[in-house]
Design a protein around this motif. Structure first.
Motif, PDB file in Angstrom:
ATOM      1  N   VAL A  27      43.379  42.089  35.294  1.00  0.00           N
ATOM      2  CA  VAL A  27      43.242  41.350  36.575  1.00  0.00           C
ATOM      3  C   VAL A  27      42.340  40.156  36.322  1.00  0.00           C
ATOM      4  CG1 VAL A  27      42.309  41.500  38.882  1.00  0.00           C
ATOM      5  CG2 VAL A  27      43.487  43.492  37.847  1.00  0.00           C
ATOM      6  N   TRP A  28      42.740  38.975  36.821  1.00  0.00           N
ATOM      7  CA  TRP A  28      41.891  37.790  36.713  1.00  0.00           C
ATOM      8  C   TRP A  28      41.355  37.474  38.084  1.00  0.00           C
ATOM      9  CZ3 TRP A  28      41.715  32.676  38.502  1.00  0.00           C
ATOM     10  CH2 TRP A  28      40.780  31.859  37.850  1.00  0.00           C
ATOM     11  N   LYS A  29      40.045  37.333  38.240  1.00  0.00           N
ATOM     12  CA  LYS A  29      39.465  37.117  39.586  1.00  0.00           C
ATOM     13  C   LYS A  29      38.582  35.874  39.549  1.00  0.00           C
ATOM     14  CE  LYS A  29      39.062  41.830  41.477  1.00  0.00           C
ATOM     15  NZ  LYS A  29      38.186  42.971  41.098  1.00  0.00           N
ATOM     16  N   ILE A  30      38.257  35.375  40.752  1.00  0.00           N
ATOM     17  CA  ILE A  30      37.300  34.249  40.850  1.00  0.00           C
ATOM     18  C   ILE A  30      36.580  34.368  42.182  1.00  0.00           C
ATOM     19  CG2 ILE A  30      38.968  32.663  41.938  1.00  0.00           C
ATOM     20  CD1 ILE A  30      37.591  30.501  40.009  1.00  0.00           C
ATOM     21  N   GLY A  31      35.553  33.553  42.349  1.00  0.00           N
ATOM     22  CA  GLY A  31      34.666  33.653  43.515  1.00  0.00           C
ATOM     23  C   GLY A  31      35.397  33.375  44.823  1.00  0.00           C
ATOM     24  N   GLU A  32      34.618  33.430  45.911  1.00  0.00           N
ATOM     25  CA  GLU A  32      35.162  33.394  47.278  1.00  0.00           C
ATOM     26  C   GLU A  32      35.951  32.113  47.506  1.00  0.00           C
ATOM     27  OE1 GLU A  32      31.908  33.268  49.865  1.00  0.00           O
ATOM     28  OE2 GLU A  32      32.969  33.910  51.672  1.00  0.00           O
TER      29      GLU A  32
END
Lengths: 169, 434, 381, 202
Positions: free
Chosen positions: A19-24
């Motif tokens: 899974v690749w995630k980033i900030g809000e």
């Protein structure tokens, strides 16, 4: 290589969904989530694979998340030859925080992991010399945990100076 | 009437009073020499700190006494009043004895240092040998202090210094042998009747032993470097290398005992320069006067004393100056330098001297050619040196006192006074004189 | 004396306790040195004497209130740690910094780099016995500190940068003073070189000592001058330009065999010493270009008074005098930073000392510590 | 010949480099030293030498302090303590306490930036040595002062010279510690109103 290409490459090597995630608000750095049991293997592949070559462990830090009841291990990697960077993350449960050590991949990790053990209490399996690095050997508790209470004194020495009479706090 | 004892003999007293007075004279002279050596060591401490200050563009002690000259008295008093700590686990008797051994080793050598024509405590006929032998007594003291203070660092310091002093004895001796060979006697001072090393040299530089031939110049360098190493001075101050061994063998010492080591070190510096002037630079010889004229008039003897002290202080300045310029050698490099470079050079110069003495008799043309052969290059090096010094001053600007914030204070960085103030630095411009 | 000689199998070993109060460990560091006579078997570093918990402190301050603490992470490089923290938070806020502020940041950082290198080079020379070069460079550092004091009001803990720009502007007279300093300082570097850099004793003490090959340097996480001295040609200012560095021309010195002294090998103490001397000269060159190209305009972006960066995290790295200083900031949307982690160059260069200390002499360990330029506060944070 | 080179070249190199090094140090004998002989042999007091932005010990100009305690809020280590009591009858707010603990202050300058009227500022004083740590807490308010109105743009009152407020408070190093006198509200009416403190987070 861009972050998404790196993630795809890692998925091919690890043959498992990542899974690749980033900030809000899509600001700051994105990171790739690695399952805990594949942590050492992912790091070794990230270093040895021809396309990635992350031979420089920029920083290995721990973030205490009491909300999600886990401690995050965050590895910032960088490759001098390809001039690209990636952030790998894995989660360790807060009750019995045990993770596999990456000292075999990067010798620099030895001291980083000792610091995480010292300040956050995460144990690392097969770490050559896991003991406290910054605090004295018998210091109670792990300071960087959110629920850490500063002890009033250590071996009889008070840990805080009373503010002089008439001072603010 | 050359010595005090002849004067006493002339009084024709009974033998009992005769010996009593002679003994009293010995004690008085010994005390006089000891006091002179102590004051010289003390003054040398102040001179070193002033020179170090000036070399590092700061001032150095200038508050105690005129120009700070009484600073050594202040330090001495402080050290006397300071508590004299003896570590609990120290080897008490050895710990107390060590500084005295080191001081005895150095101050007793002043007995045969020729300050003036007759101004020498004991002009023994084995003067050079006596000095070089007695100074190595200090090694025992340093080893003893290293071992007795029961401190790992001092132990290392003590062992290092023993190895260093013992191994540098050999080149020092070789270097000192050349003038002995040229003079033919071991006696340091001497008069026209029984010539010593100083008596055989003349006042003018070309009459000195050091410029007699190139090998003598080489022998001087060997002696000087080895003697500096024996005195534990930079670039050879391994035993008390602050950065590695904290303070080496005198880590645990404080108060009067530390003052003993400290004064001994500076007395040794003066001793080395005194011996160097006597052996190589024609000690108290007044230029242009023969020995007889000098012996006749006490004013010339005083002038000889002044000349001797001036020459010795030049060498003291050089030793102090070396300390504030050069880094320190590692132990193995120190030993390597001694065996691989100083020893062969010392032997070579000794042989060269011997050969040249055979070939060139006194005053012959070959002798003059050899003297010029050493005097001219030495003068050339000196001129090159002063030109290089002026180049360094011109490069950075003669005055480092630029006061950036115009604090109106003499000693800082004045941008307005900088000759390029007002123009913004050009992006590609080089420094002032690159 | 019996406890000194611990027998360890074949030959007895002297266990020496070098530090924490030892003249050659900068700040409070301790090495347990196992030696066999002069030759060292192992030098085990023991750090933590200067641990002030700066990362825990961040969780108690507001976003802008933590800036003065960043000066204290490394007291020789306050500008760089300020910039690292400011850039990390700006990355989270996705802020646009006015060009004048970028140039002012570069100038402040380069001045700080020269001051930091002055201390480092002075300490290397002093540890090897030459005290005078240390005093010369301290005198020049005094001048730089005065320049910075006139810029932001404090000599060492500058607190000059703010999230979104810089706190104070500069005027014409300050630029002239910096120019006057540059005219004065470049010949001083040349004088320092003729005094000590080529000195044969210093070269002999450092050439071929404490050699770190490129692979080891990268594996142990060495950065900055230590890394470049081992032959890896990487500099954040040139390869990942930030602030105003992409418009500036400067060369990055990299270690090579036989540089200045024939016995010198890539990655030894002498190369680390030479790389820093050359970097001081390059910093002067950068300063000259900044003075010429300083744009006019705002020095601070529009930033709300009560700062609340969006939830997320950011890592920003800055090329400090000792190499990459990274600041990893995690925000949970609140008024206070959730987690701040400092990636410090001294921490990683400290970890390699034990690896390369086998077989060195004690005097070499002093040279290795000095040239790796390990600073206690930055190691312990 | 290789061995001879390895033997002789270091000698040549060391002679040249040591010669040049000695020339540099010798050249410094002819240059002026840069020492400032503080504290007694300097032309003017150091406080006047410091640049205009230099951040010394804090001082508060109570003529223009509106008691908003913005400075106390922004201080990262809470070393400023402000108490404002309002007179029950006339509803006039009085500054009864303004303390700065200089022992804790780290001279970061965030409070000076936060102050709307510029009342708190850094003087150039730095000689604050004392024998008693309690004297490091500077009490700027001796008697209750009415809180100032934010001054109009034109006529700000002339601010006293830098350092003149804080120098008397610092005194000399050997002054004994005198506990601050409690500050009472001026009592036009008979009894004193219960004090409600606002601002100044403790």
């Amino acid at each position: 290589m861009e972050a998404s290409e790196i993630k795809k490459r890692l998925e091919e090597l690890l043959s498992s969904e990542l899974v690749w995630k980033i900030g809000e608000k899509q600001t700051g750095d994105g990171w790739v989530e690695i399952p805990l049991e594949k942590w050492t293997e992912a790091c070794r592949l990230a270093r040895d694979d021809e396309k990635l070559l992350f031979e420089f462990l920029r920083a290995l830090s721990g973030v205490d998340r009491p909300g999600e009841n886990n401690i995050e291990l965050v590895a910032h990697l960088f490759s001098y030859r390809h001039r690209h960077a990636v952030v790998l993350k894995t989660k360790v449960s807060r009750e019995n925080p045990v993770a596999a050590s990456v000292c075999s991949v990067w010798p620099a990790a030895e001291w980083y992991e000792r610091e995480i053990f010292d300040l956050l209490g995460v144990n690392f399996r097969e770490h050559p010399d896991l003991r406290r690095i910054l605090l004295p050997e018998d210091w109670p508790g792990h300071p960087l945990r959110k629920d850490y209470q500063q002890p009033a004194s250590y071996r009889g020495i008070p840990t805080s100076r009373p503010a002089p009479e008439g001072s603010a706090s | 009437m050359r010595t005090v004892f002849e004067y006493l003999k002339a009084l024709q007293l009974e033998p009992f009073w005769q010996q009593l007075l002679a003994a009293a004279a010995v004690v008085v002279i010994a005390a006089l020499v000891f006091v002179v050596a102590l004051t010289i060591a003390g003054l040398l401490v102040v001179v070193e700190r002033r020179v170090a200050g000036r070399v590092q563009s700061r001032i150095g002690p200038n508050r105690v006494g005129p120009l700070g000259l009484l600073q050594w008295l202040a330090d001495g008093l402080k050290l006397i009043m300071k508590e004299d700590v003896i570590p609990a686990a120290a080897d008490q008797p050895l710990f107390r004895l060590a500084p005295y051994l080191v001081m005895v080793g150095v101050f007793s050598a002043f007995a045969s240092v020729p300050f003036g024509m007759y101004l020498i405590a004991a002009d023994v006929n084995v003067g050079v040998l006596f000095i070089l032998a007695i100074t190595s007594l200090g090694t025992v003291g340093i080893l003893m202090s290293g071992w007795a203070s029961n401190n790992k660092w001092s132990l290392l310091g003590g062992i290092r210094s023993a190895a260093q002093i013992v191994s540098y004895e050999v080149p020092a001796l070789l270097g000192a042998l050349s003038p002995v060979l040229l003079a033919g006697t071991l006696q340091m001072s001497g008069t026209e009747s029984e010539p010593g090393i100083v008596a055989l040299q003349g006042g003018w530089p070309w009459q000195w032993f050091v410029f007699r031939n190139p090998c003598a110049l080489g022998a001087f360098f060997v002696y000087f470097i080895a003697a500096v190493a024996e005195g534990n001075r930079t670039p050879f101050d391994l035993p008390e290398a602050e950065s590695e061994l904290v303070a080496g063998f005198n880590t645990e010492y404080s108060g009067m005992r530390f003052a003993g080591f400290f004064l001994a070190e500076f007395a040794n510096v003066y001793l080395v320069s005194a011996v160097a002037t006597t052996l190589f630079f024609g000690g108290w010889q007044v230029p242009g006067l023969s020995l007889a004229e000098q012996a006749g008039d006490p004013r010339w003897i005083i002038l000889g004393l002044v000349i001797f002290v001036a020459k010795a202080s030049i060498f003291c300045f050089v030793i102090v100056w070396l300390r504030w310029t050069l880094p320190r050698l590692r132990v193995d490099q120190l030993m390597g330098l001694c065996y691989r470079y100083l020893l062969p050079l010392g032997l070579l110069c000794l042989l060269g001297n011997a050969a040249l003495v055979l070939v060139a008799s006194e005053g012959s043309t070959v002798d003059w050619v050899l003297r010029l052969l050493t005097l001219v290059p030495a003068a050339a090096v000196l001129v090159l040196f002063f030109w290089r010094v002026s180049y360094h001053i011109r490069r950075v600007g003669d005055r480092v006192d630029l006061d950036l914030l115009a604090r109106g204070v003499k000693g800082r960085f004045h941008p307005e006074r900088h000759r390029h103030y007002g123009k913004l630095a050009s992006p590609t411009g080089k420094g002032v004189t690159q | 004396m019996s406890e000194i000689l611990q027998s360890s199998g074949e030959r007895q070993e002297l266990v020496l306790n070098m530090g924490p109060h030892h003249p050659s460990t900068h700040g409070v560091l301790r090495f347990v040195v196992h030696t066999d006579g002069e030759i060292m078997r192992r030098a085990v570093p023991d750090i933590g004497y200067l641990h002030r918990g700066l990362e825990k402190l961040a969780e108690g301050c507001s976003w802008a209130g933590y800036m003065p603490f960043t000066d204290r992470v490394n007291y020789l490089e306050a500008m760089f740690t300020n910039l690292a923290y400011a850039r990390a938070v700006e990355k989270l806020l996705a802020l646009e910094i006015p060009p004048r502020a970028q140039y002012l940041r570069v100038m402040a950082c380069e001045l700080n780099r020269i001051a930091s290198h002055c201390i480092t080079l002075g300490c290397i020379a002093m540890d090897l016995g030459a005290f005078t070069p240390f005093v010369y460079l301290l005198r020049e550092r005094e001048t730089i500190n005065d320049l910075i004091e006139e810029l932001c009001g404090n000599r060492i803990t500058h607190n000059y940068m703010r999230i979104g720009g810089v706190a104070f502007d500069v005027d014409e007279s300050w630029l002239k003073k910096v120019s006057a300093f540059l005219y004065h300082f470049e010949p001083v570097i040349a004088e320092f070189e003729s005094l000590i850099v080529a000195n044969e004793i210093l070269a002999k003490r450092m050439a071929g000592v404490g050699v770190i090959c490129a692979a080891d340097a990268v594996a142990w996480g060495l950065v900055g001058p230590n890394l470049r001295a081992s032959g890896v040609d990487f500099d954040l200012r040139r390869d990942q330009p930030y602030a105003a560095y992409d418009g500036l021309q400067f060369s990055v010195p990299v270690g090579r065999d036989g540089w200045v002294h024939p016995d010198s090998v890539v990655g030894d103490c002498y190369q680390r010493f030479l790389v820093r001397v050359e970097e001081m000269r390059q910093a002067c060159k950068i300063l000259r270009q900044c003075i010429a190209a300083l744009p006019s305009g705002e020095i601070m972006a529009k930033v709300p008074k009560a700062l609340r960066p969006p939830r997320g995290e950011a890592y920003a790295a800055v090329e400090g005098a000792r190499g990459e200083i990274g600041c990893y900031v995690v925000s949970d949307g609140g008024p206070q930073p959730y987690r701040v982690k400092w990636r410090s160059s001294s921490f990683s260069s400290m970890s390699i000392i034990e690896h390369i200390s086998r077989g060195l002499m004690i005097a070499d360990l002093v040279a290795v510590i000095a040239t790796l330029d390990v600073i206690a506060p930055e190691t312990d944070r | 010949m290789k061995a001879l080179d390895r033997y002789l070249l270091p000698v040549a190199r060391s002679l040249v480099t040591i010669f040049d090094g000695l020339a540099v140090t010798f050249s410094y004998l002819f240059r002026r030293p840069i020492t400032i002989q503080y504290p007694d042999r300097i032309e003017k007091p150091v406080a006047d030498m410091l640049p205009e932005r230099s951040r010394g010990i804090l001082e508060v100009d109570l003529q223009i302090c509106t008691g908003c305690s913005m400075c106390a809020k922004t201080c990262p280590i809470d070393c400023i303590k402000i108490e404002v009591q309002s007179e029950p009858t006339t509803k006039q707010r009085y500054l009864t306490r303004f303390d700065i603990d200089i022992g804790k202050c780290m001279f970061c300058g965030l409070c000076v930036e936060a102050c709307p009227t510029g009342a708190i500022r850094h003087s150039h004083e730095f000689e604050g040595t004392t024998c008693d740590v309690r004297r490091l807490v500077l009490h700027f308010v001796e008697s209750a002062r009415p809180v100032a109105k934010p001054p109009k743009k034109g006529e700000e009152p002339a601010s006293p010279p830098l350092g003149s407020i804080v120098r008397p408070l610092l005194g000399t190093a050997f002054d004994p510690y005198r506990p601050p006198k409690p500050v009472e509200l001026p009592r036009p009416a008979a009894q004193a109103a219960p004090s409600e403190t606002e601002g100044g987070n403790i």
